[in-house]
Structures are given as structure tokens and as C-alpha cells.
Design an enzyme around this catalytic site. Structure first.
Site, PDB file in Angstrom:
ATOM      1  CG  LEU A  15      -1.523   1.298   1.705  1.00 44.92           C
ATOM      2  CD1 LEU A  15      -2.556   1.770   0.690  1.00 44.92           C
ATOM      3  CD2 LEU A  15      -2.163   1.130   3.078  1.00 44.92           C
ATOM      4  CG  ASP A  69      -8.101  15.461   0.455  1.00 48.94           C
ATOM      5  OD1 ASP A  69      -7.050  15.273   1.091  1.00 48.94           O
ATOM      6  OD2 ASP A  69      -8.539  16.593   0.177  1.00 48.94           O
ATOM      7  CG  ASN A  94       5.204   9.196   0.168  1.00 50.59           C
ATOM      8  OD1 ASN A  94       6.369   9.490   0.400  1.00 50.59           O
ATOM      9  ND2 ASN A  94       4.489   9.792  -0.775  1.00 50.59           N
ATOM     10  CE1 TYR A 159       6.415  18.233   5.576  1.00 53.14           C
ATOM     11  CE2 TYR A 159       8.659  18.920   6.083  1.00 53.14           C
ATOM     12  CZ  TYR A 159       7.788  18.048   5.456  1.00 53.14           C
ATOM     13  OH  TYR A 159       8.276  16.997   4.726  1.00 53.14           O
ATOM     14  CE  LYS A 163       6.462  15.015   6.919  1.00 58.40           C
ATOM     15  NZ  LYS A 163       5.700  13.836   6.432  1.00 58.40           N
TER      16      LYS A 163
END
Length: 270
Positions: A15, A69, A94, A159, A163
Site C-alpha cells: 500500500l 483525500d 508517504n 511541518y 514530522k
């Protein structure tokens, strides 16, 4: 297609989210070349259909699509249903996006979507697929993070924070699952040649040491059993070794000065 060592461990199907471009698309190519059937997930159905046709023709693999989405919470349920008939041995979470600029200038709706795509979706996706991986007794999970996850990054606050969440999630899951035959890798690329830079108002010509998405994907698959966290590229490794070896305040000031000089004048011109 004859089973090889990779598909024996991580197949027969994988996937990949965020598969319509960039590193996700590169993962799709690399996995198809290794003989994995695929479930590809992204928003842009036209790109997914073109990619699926290309991979099926070139490599003879089965390719299923799920056009959703990940900013919508119900996307995980749709992915789970799309995977019901498949034996997923590798989950590549990802999909993600970033925001660049002063934190106070970020749009609240975009920040909410960023948290959903970058944090909530991987959190729930892994929770859904881990039971099947444990039942199989083998498999893997790749979480695309970033070198920005190792410390706060000025003018990339949302961001970088998202992460850092992914790095922590990857380390936690590695500790839980590695003894049971499930490899977990938080992949931390640096500057990568994708469309994300243009979407954030960054000129790729100003970025040094940019890597190709295919190189990043191949390194991730090569080092999948070297988790929990892997920095793609020797230059990125050396840069963050140096930054993390500095007093944190000095490293943050240095990054802030460098980013301010490049990013803010461009923002002012827009």
C-alpha cells in the site's frame, strides 16, 4: 511473477499513499519492479489511473486504486475497504505536505489539514493494518518523515512539528513490532526534487544537494530493516549530524538566518 526475497518478506502486495507524484510515485515504481501488487492512494484519480496502466504494462503486477483525500477523516475507512481483498505486507504511509513562512501567516484551515494528512492519517493507517501484519508474522511499515523532524525548523514550524510526530511514531512502532518480524522505518529525506517546493513558493534552484525521488525510495527499501529512523543521503546525514552536534540555540539561530535570507524576500515579492 516469480516470488523473490523481497516479496517473500514484504509482499505479495504493498500500500502506498501519496502515490500520484514525487516520492510516493517513485515507491510505486520501485515496488512494482520488485514484483509487488499495489494499492495506490492519492487525491488525483487521473494521475493514479495513468500510473496504474504504466506499472501493470511494464511489470505485470496487479494495481488497485483508492482515490481519496487524506485530509478527510473518513479516508482511512475507504482505504481499509479497498484493501480487504489484498494481502498487504508493506504499508508505505508517504502522503504529506508542508507550509513555509512565518507561523502567524499560516492559514488555520491549512494547518488543520496538515495535521490530518501528516499526523492523523499515518497514526490511524498503521493502527488499522498492524493486526494483519502481526497475523502474517512478517512485513513492514515505512513512514515518510523528513530531516526537519529532528529539531524545530524556523519558518517551517507546523511541518517540522508534524514530522517530529512521525519520527516518534516510527520509533515507538519499531520498538513494539520489530521483535515480531515487522520492520518499521521512519524515512527522513532532505531536499527532494518534487513539486512540493513550487507549491510552497520555494525556488528549487536555491536548494543544494537535492535528491531524486527514485533515489530516496530505493534507499528506503534498501534500508527498511535498518530502522527505526533513516536519513536518506550522505549529505543530509552529515548536515544534521553537524546541526544536532551544536548547542540547540545556535543551530536554530543559524537556520533562522539562512532561511530568512532566502524565503522572506521571495514571499514579499509575491
Amino acid at each position: 511473477m516469480k516470488e523473490n526475497a523481497f516479496t517473500a518478506r514484504y509482499g505479495p502486495a504493498a500500500l502506498v499513499t501519496g502515490a500520484s507524484s514525487g516520492i510516493g510515485q517513485a515507491f510505486a515504481h520501485s515496488l512494482a519492479e520488485r514484483g509487488c501488487d499495489l494499492l495506490l492512494v492519492a487525491r488525483r484519480g487521473d494521475r493514479l489511473q495513468a500510473l496504474a496502466a504504466q506499472l501493470a504494462s511494464a511489470h505485470g503486477v496487479g494495481v488497485a486504486l483508492c482515490c481519496v483525500d487524506l485530509a478527510h477523516p473518513d479516508a482511512i475507512e475507504a482505504i481499509t475497504k479497498a484493501a480487504e481483498a489484498m494481502d498487504i505486507g508493506l504499508v508505505v504511509s508517504n502522503a504529506g505536505f508542508g507550509l513555509k513562512g512565518p507561523h502567524q501567516d499560516n492559514d488555520p484551515a491549512q494547518m488543520t489539514a496538515l495535521l490530518q494528512v501528516n499526523c492523523a492519517a499515518p497514526l490511524h493507517l498503521t493502527q488499522r493494518f498492524i493486526p494483519a501484519l502481526l497475523q502474517r508474522g512478517r512485513g513492514g511499515i515505512i513512514l515518510t518523515s523528513s530531516v526537519e523532524g529532528f529539531m524545530g525548523i524556523p519558518f517551517s514550524a507546523a511541518y517540522a512539528a508534524s514530522k517530529a510526530f512521525i519520527n516518534s511514531l516510527g520509533e515507538s512502532l519499531w520498538g513494539e513490532l520489530q521483535p515480531q518480524g515487522i520492520d518499521v522505518l521512519a524515512l527522513c529525506p532532505g531536499s527532494t526534487d518534487t513539486e512540493a517546493h513550487a507549491l510552497q513558493g520555494i525556488d528549487p534552484a536555491t536548494l543544494e544537494g537535492m535528491m531524486a525521488p527514485r533515489e530516496v525510495a530505493e534507499l528506503a527499501l534498501k534500508h527498511l530493516d535498518d530502522g527505526p529512523v533513516y536519513i536518506a543521503g550522505e549529505q543530509n546525514q552529515a548536515m544534521f549530524d553537524a546541526l544536532l552536534g551544536m548547542p540547540r540555540r545556535d543551530a536554530l539561530r543559524q537556520m533562522a538566518d539562512n532561511i530568512r535570507a532566502v524565503l522572506l524576500p521571495r514571499k514579499a515579492q509575491q
